[in-house]
Every structure is written in C-alpha cells, then in structure tokens.
Design a protein around this motif. Sequence first.
Motif, mmCIF file in Angstrom:
data_model
loop_
_atom_site.group_PDB
_atom_site.id
_atom_site.type_symbol
_atom_site.label_atom_id
_atom_site.label_comp_id
_atom_site.label_asym_id
_atom_site.label_seq_id
_atom_site.Cartn_x
_atom_site.Cartn_y
_atom_site.Cartn_z
ATOM 1 N N ALA A 36 3.026 2.070 2.940
ATOM 2 C CA ALA A 36 1.812 2.016 2.120
ATOM 3 C C ALA A 36 1.394 0.596 1.784
ATOM 4 O O ALA A 36 0.200 0.291 1.715
ATOM 5 C CB ALA A 36 2.028 2.811 0.829
ATOM 6 N N GLY A 37 2.353 -0.279 1.597
ATOM 7 C CA GLY A 37 2.053 -1.659 1.256
ATOM 8 C C GLY A 37 2.397 -2.650 2.343
ATOM 9 O O GLY A 37 2.668 -3.826 2.051
ATOM 10 N N THR A 41 6.317 -2.814 1.251
ATOM 11 C CA THR A 41 6.706 -1.436 0.942
ATOM 12 C C THR A 41 8.198 -1.301 0.673
ATOM 13 O O THR A 41 9.032 -1.912 1.343
ATOM 14 C CB THR A 41 6.336 -0.518 2.118
ATOM 15 N N GLY A 216 1.307 -1.695 -6.580
ATOM 16 C CA GLY A 216 0.334 -2.189 -5.611
ATOM 17 C C GLY A 216 -0.879 -2.889 -6.167
ATOM 18 O O GLY A 216 -1.797 -3.211 -5.410
ATOM 19 N N LEU A 220 -4.197 -4.692 -4.269
ATOM 20 C CA LEU A 220 -5.612 -4.373 -4.492
ATOM 21 C C LEU A 220 -6.401 -5.631 -4.831
ATOM 22 O O LEU A 220 -7.543 -5.799 -4.406
ATOM 23 C CB LEU A 220 -5.756 -3.354 -5.624
ATOM 24 N N PRO A 338 4.371 -0.778 -3.764
ATOM 25 C CA PRO A 338 4.106 0.653 -3.558
ATOM 26 C C PRO A 338 5.227 1.268 -2.727
ATOM 27 O O PRO A 338 5.709 0.655 -1.767
ATOM 28 C CB PRO A 338 2.778 0.664 -2.800
ATOM 29 N N ILE A 389 -2.434 -2.305 4.351
ATOM 30 C CA ILE A 389 -2.069 -1.446 3.237
ATOM 31 C C ILE A 389 -2.875 -0.145 3.282
ATOM 32 O O ILE A 389 -3.928 -0.068 3.906
ATOM 33 C CB ILE A 389 -2.276 -2.160 1.880
ATOM 34 N N PRO A 391 -4.068 2.216 0.416
ATOM 35 C CA PRO A 391 -4.226 2.666 -0.977
ATOM 36 C C PRO A 391 -5.118 3.888 -1.164
ATOM 37 O O PRO A 391 -5.082 4.521 -2.208
ATOM 38 C CB PRO A 391 -4.842 1.448 -1.652
ATOM 39 N N THR A 393 -8.712 4.087 -1.405
ATOM 40 C CA THR A 393 -9.779 3.854 -2.374
ATOM 41 C C THR A 393 -10.812 2.925 -1.761
ATOM 42 O O THR A 393 -10.476 2.082 -0.927
ATOM 43 C CB THR A 393 -9.245 3.231 -3.670
ATOM 44 N N PRO A 422 -7.024 4.698 -6.527
ATOM 45 C CA PRO A 422 -6.117 4.726 -5.377
ATOM 46 C C PRO A 422 -5.248 5.976 -5.440
ATOM 47 O O PRO A 422 -4.886 6.446 -6.519
ATOM 48 C CB PRO A 422 -5.272 3.459 -5.555
ATOM 49 N N TRP A 424 -2.282 6.189 -3.567
ATOM 50 C CA TRP A 424 -0.869 5.949 -3.245
ATOM 51 C C TRP A 424 0.005 6.198 -4.479
ATOM 52 O O TRP A 424 -0.343 5.905 -5.604
ATOM 53 C CB TRP A 424 -0.636 4.568 -2.652
#
Length: 483
Positions: A36-37, A41, A216, A220, A338, A389, A391, A393, A422, A424
């Motif tokens: 995810a990141g 991650t 995270g 962002l 994340p 990433i 997220p 959003t 987001p 996640w």
Amino acid sequence: MSAPRRAIRPAAAAAALLAAGVLVAGTDPDALGEKAGGDTTVYATGRNAFSFPAANLEDPERTRFVIGNSFFRRNWVEAPASTKARDGLGPHFIARSCGGCHVQDGRGEPPEILNRLGETKDPTVALLIRLSIPGQDAHGGPRHEPVYGDQFNNAAIQGVKPEGRVTLRYDTVEGQFADGTPYALLHPRYGFADLGYGPMHPQVMVSPRIAPQVIGVGLLEAIDEADILDNAATQAAAPGPVKGQVNRVWDAPSGRMMLGRFGWKANVATLAHQTGAAFQGDMGITSRHFPSEACTPAQKDCLAAPSGRSAARLGDPGVEIDDKTFDDVVFYQATVAPPARRNAGDPQVLRGQALFAQAQCATCHRPSYVTKEGPFPRLTSKALSGQRIWPYTDLLLHDMGDRLADGRPDFQASGRRWRTPPLWGTGLIKDVNGHTRLLHDGRARGVLEAVLWHGGEAEDARQNVLNMPRADREALVKFVESL
C-alpha cells in the motif's frame, strides 16, 4: 459507481481490472496494490498494525520516530508541574495526548450512549465538534462562534469551567436492498448540555468529526499537487455527476494559501498545520505558529489560567512545545507506515475489486499515485519520495447530498461537501481499535452502511449497491476490507 451491474466471475476479474486501468500488465510488479505504501509498507496485523515506522527508514530516522512517538502518545499535564517538558495542558481540552484521540494511531468512534436523553458513557475524546457562525475569518476560513471558539471542549484544568457536554442520540433509518434484504442506518442527533459560558450564537453551525487513523499521512502529503488538480480536471471533463473540487486553505507554517488535502473537508494543507492546530485546539498546547491559547473574551477563567510557557526551558519564547519536539511529532506522523493489503489474490476479493472498478467507485477513490516530496523536508523523510502508493482517494471535495450534509462551510467546502477519505487500512480498524465505525462522525457501522449513506454526486453508487445481489455486496465489502 453508476455503470450497470453485471456479475463478474473470479476468472474474469483480472480482465475487468485491466480494462478499468487498475492493473498494468507486464509493467507493474504490484498490480493489486499489496504494498500500500510502496517501499514504506509494513506487513502487520493486530493491535499495533497502524504503529510501525516506514519500512525503508534509516536508523537515525527510526530514532527520531521513537522520540516523536513518545510525545504523541504520552499525556500532557497542567502547569506548573515537575514534568517540565510536558506541562501546559489546557486550559480547555478534549484529550491529554494526541494518542488520546488517535488510539494506537487508529480511528476514533462515537461515545457509547447510556439513555434516551443522549447521556454518554465517556467524554467525547475522539469526537471533535467544530463550531462556526455565518461569515469568514481573515483567511477565508470559518468564522468562530464568539463564546466557544472554533471547537467545543468538554474538559478543563482545575479552576476553569469545561465548556459543557456533548449529547448524542440516534434515529433509525430503515430501508431494503432490491433483493428484499432489510437494513437499518443510524442517524445521529447532536446537542449540548451544561454550557459553561452561556448560550451559543443563535446561528451556530455544528460539525462533528471523528479522529481518523494516522497511517500514510506523510505519503498523502507527498502526492504531487498536479495529480490532485488532474483528478479535478478529469472529472470535470467526464460525463456524469462526479465533479470533485479542490479546497484552498490557509497554512500557518508556510504563511500562504495552499491546496487542502487533510481533514474531513480537506480544510488543512500540511501535517505541520494539522499538528499545531490539534495541539492548540485539542490539548491547549501552544507552539510557534499557534502561540495563543484558544480562549475567547467571554472565558475569563480560561484567560487567567496558568501557562506552561517558559522561554528559558524551551528556547522558543511564549510557547509550550519547543520547535524540536514539535517537529519530531510531525515527523513521527509523517513516517507512520501503511500496512500491506491482505488477501489480494483471494477470488472473492478479486471479484469485489472488479466490481469496485466496473461501478466507477475508483473515480473518487483513485487507487494509486507515485509520490514526490512533501512541503517541509525537515519534517519528513526522503524515503517517502518516489513511492507507488495505493491510498484510494482523489483528495477532492464532493457533494455527498443532504443525508451527510453538516451545513457548515469550511473555506471552499460547502456544507454538503466532504473530502474523499483514503480507504487503506479500513479492514484493520477492528483489529486496532475494536470497532468498524466509518464516515466523518462514525455513524456507519461498517463498509456497507457507509456506502448507503452516499448521496449527491455518489447517489448512483448507492443505487448500484442497493441493486446488487447479496454475493456481490459481500464481495465488494471483502475487497474494501482487504485494503
């Protein structure tokens, strides 16, 4: 989510995802967004899933992470106190630490209700109530309620009156899916009791806000502004009702208007501003860019209360948290990792992901970005830059209809507009915080209820889900809970 529904078998899921642009065949080593990141991650589940540093931090940065974490989690105390580095709490506050609202760096929930009068079991710590009256402040933001300020604080230090209590009750909203399955939603009703400084302004506007998970947020902040503007331009040019807008807000640390990307109405531009405003508003701790206690002229006891200010101790005249400590707390939040997505290859999850893409949910919940750099290099890590990433959003404001409207403007955000949150970490909130409450005030008791509250630009999404058979609804929820 306005596209016509059709059943999607697991074998066809990858093809549907490719068609929706979610997968990049042969070029994307993380096509399902398991990391995810990106390289930040962590592979974590359970109670501490939201509390790990980015996996690619250098050792000195990990030390800074631990220092920031200690000031994020531990309680501040009233001044004067022997604990000189942590005094200055209040005069008014709702929590004694950042971690008091963001327990385990996670998401808050509404307080438990004891009776029909709206009496609650615990003070509203993780539930923040924003206040304003018609008009704007000097920067175009909300105009504060003249007696109680911009937020309602239910706690106070000795010798100072609390502002009062928040009351909460729920009305039940019943309905059913197209297949006849019934559902019931909780519609919250907020009020105030035992007001410490008299009545509020007759035109007061009230907006409840639940503390979101911290994971995270530094990533962002590192999303290129051009990508967010492109989200808005793409939606504006496309057919259909989804027309997201950016918010332009005042950022105190940079001293200028910036694109908002944090807060439930994208009403905050940077983590530094978010942290300084939360220290001041939620705990009564002053800092360089928020040097004044949040006492209104009507609150004489608040104005006369002792302060934790000490220039000799802190090195920053007139504030209760010095620059270094403040910066470490911001760094800590920026580098909370994340957790990895779970069960990404599960056939039911793949089916849900395909439905999510097919139904145009990803228009607002854009899956992926490649990060650039944050606005303040000293407050983050280079390890967050250049990361793919996931997220989910677009960081834009959307009109979500009357059912979710709070009627309170916030810069360019109208009383019907909310930032796309987001997704996640959604499936780990229960592990971390022991609940599944979602949306800006925690009214939804899970993913499906959150979708059913959608309206306005997302009314087609709601109708699409209402028309889904049970198996499709379950697959959609399982996908979101895999994030």
